[in-house]
Enzyme design. Sequence first.
Site, PDB file in Angstrom:
ATOM      1  N   GLU A  19       0.835  -1.209   0.000  1.00 52.79           N
ATOM      2  CA  GLU A  19       0.000   0.000   0.000  1.00 52.79           C
ATOM      3  C   GLU A  19       0.869   1.257   0.000  1.00 52.79           C
ATOM      4  OE1 GLU A  19      -2.968  -0.313  -0.782  1.00 52.79           O
ATOM      5  OE2 GLU A  19      -3.256  -2.432  -0.321  1.00 52.79           O
ATOM      6  N   HIS A  52      -0.415  -1.106 -10.684  1.00 49.96           N
ATOM      7  CA  HIS A  52      -0.179  -2.561 -10.650  1.00 49.96           C
ATOM      8  C   HIS A  52       0.442  -3.075 -11.953  1.00 49.96           C
ATOM      9  CE1 HIS A  52      -3.404  -2.295  -7.494  1.00 49.96           C
ATOM     10  NE2 HIS A  52      -2.515  -3.044  -6.878  1.00 49.96           N
TER      11      HIS A  52
END
Length: 473
Positions: A216, A225
């Site tokens: 995170e 991602h």
Amino acid sequence: MVSRLLCLLALTGICLASPLGDLEKELKKEGVDLVKLHEELKHESEELEEEFSSKDTQNQLAKLRAAYHTCSNDTIQEKTELEVNGDLTKDLFEGDIVLTKEQWARALDRDPNVTLQRRQALTDAIKMWTPMGAPIIPYSYVDGFPEDKKPVIIASLKFWEGRTCVKFREATETDKNVVVFNHISPGCSSSVGMVGGKQTVNLGSGCFSVTVVAHEVSHAFGTLHVQSRSDRDNYIIVDTANIQQGKEHNFMKDPPYYGKIDNYGIPYEFGSMQHYHEKAFAIDTTKPTIYAKPAFTQYQGSMEAPRASFYDTLLINKLYKCTDKCQNKITCQNNGVQDGADCNKCFCPKGWAGTNCDMRPDSAIMIKLISNQNITVTVEAGTDEMKEILYIIEAPVGKKIQAVVTSIYRFMYSMCRTVGVEIVPSKDTRVNGFRFCGKPDATPIVSDSNQMLIWLYNEKANPLSADIQLTLV
Ligand SMILES: *[C@@H]1O[C@H](CO)[C@@H](O)[C@H](O)[C@H]1NC(C)=O
Ligand SMILES: *[C@@H]1O[C@H](CO)[C@@H](O)[C@H](O)[C@H]1NC(C)=O
Ligand SMILES: *[C@@H]1O[C@H](CO)[C@@H](O)[C@H](O)[C@H]1NC(C)=O
């Protein structure tokens, strides 16, 4: 009736606030039109389904599905933050990212010239922390943040400080831009980049491990991602038929990082810490939603890492131009690079250590393979922290090593995110190898030189062992 029941529960103090409601309240406060957002995401989901619906892709998928090695029923089913986030992902981006109104607008604005790719503007709308080259991120905790959870946060921040130029310090009254760690959250999520003002890293009860916190925090640095990279179609096929309805939009493609068409020369890495696991958003959780393309099938069980890989770290160092400030040049061996955290040494890939990456780590177990040998490798339980151990196998010059993992015990797991055995067959150890944590597939792995690494890592409360058959070839 339902609301009366909720009130009753509230009086008894066991009523949970609606998690989705809280997130939606926040978004509304920011001026996001939720009805419109959900409509647009639905549209994106439909387009994603269309992208993977061609006959060719469906034929390839049918073969990959048939060849998939399903876990046996004595395998422990693992969860990650994507499962913890559940329905929250309706309002999150790529499963665990909280976008601002401006970022949402840009994320949904697609480049008509590139199939399903968001415009460059999304990555342009991600702001970096300052100053470039030596960013400092002030952080704090929400009131009542449990003291016993702080060591996990500190360990994650130290992890990044140890290998990048990003530094953290506790926020003071005068800091405007602050990362706030929040435990009163139903899921795990973060804003992306520096948003301005207070931004939260949300860590609900399933999110307290260095693995999740560091993932995170990487989003807070500005990363997205891997499986959404613009070049992902060369590596994976998304099985939209197995994605929960309404979650398909999480697989949309991103533009390259910050205008860098080549993503800073960082290769697509299945084993990255910022790659989804293979069953992300699955309806049937025994089957993947992400299949590695045939040329890469050995990576099928190796998606998503417990710790930042060499390239995950290099990406942060590139984003923040960590080594641009170094006055000295340094020569690094074995694919090392100047260290983002310390100009006077090299940052080494797995299996190498020392100032110039020309030494083996003291902690590694060296095995000189002079004849075929069956070995058992073990990593102890990682109760409070991840335990790891590295075996370095060296064969005589001119020989190669073939490895077959024959068993994994005492427990097998459905995904190798937090526990597993990784075999690195390449001499270039920057790239991740192949991971095992469930019933092993007997495909032999052959090294491309006379060396091979076997890395074990464990965050679980039980040791993990593997039997490996090593053959000289
Ligand atoms: C699960 O494994 C056990 C023991 O190996 C076996 O007896 C049982 O039939 C299996 N159940 C299913 C549903 O496959
Ligand atoms: C799409 O490509 C065409 C031809 O290369 C170019 O002229 C146009 O500007 C592009 N459109 C966008 C929105 O980038
Ligand atoms: C390793 O184990 C396999 C399978 O049990 C056996 O066939 C083989 O002979 C063993 N090799 C060595 C070198 O002990």
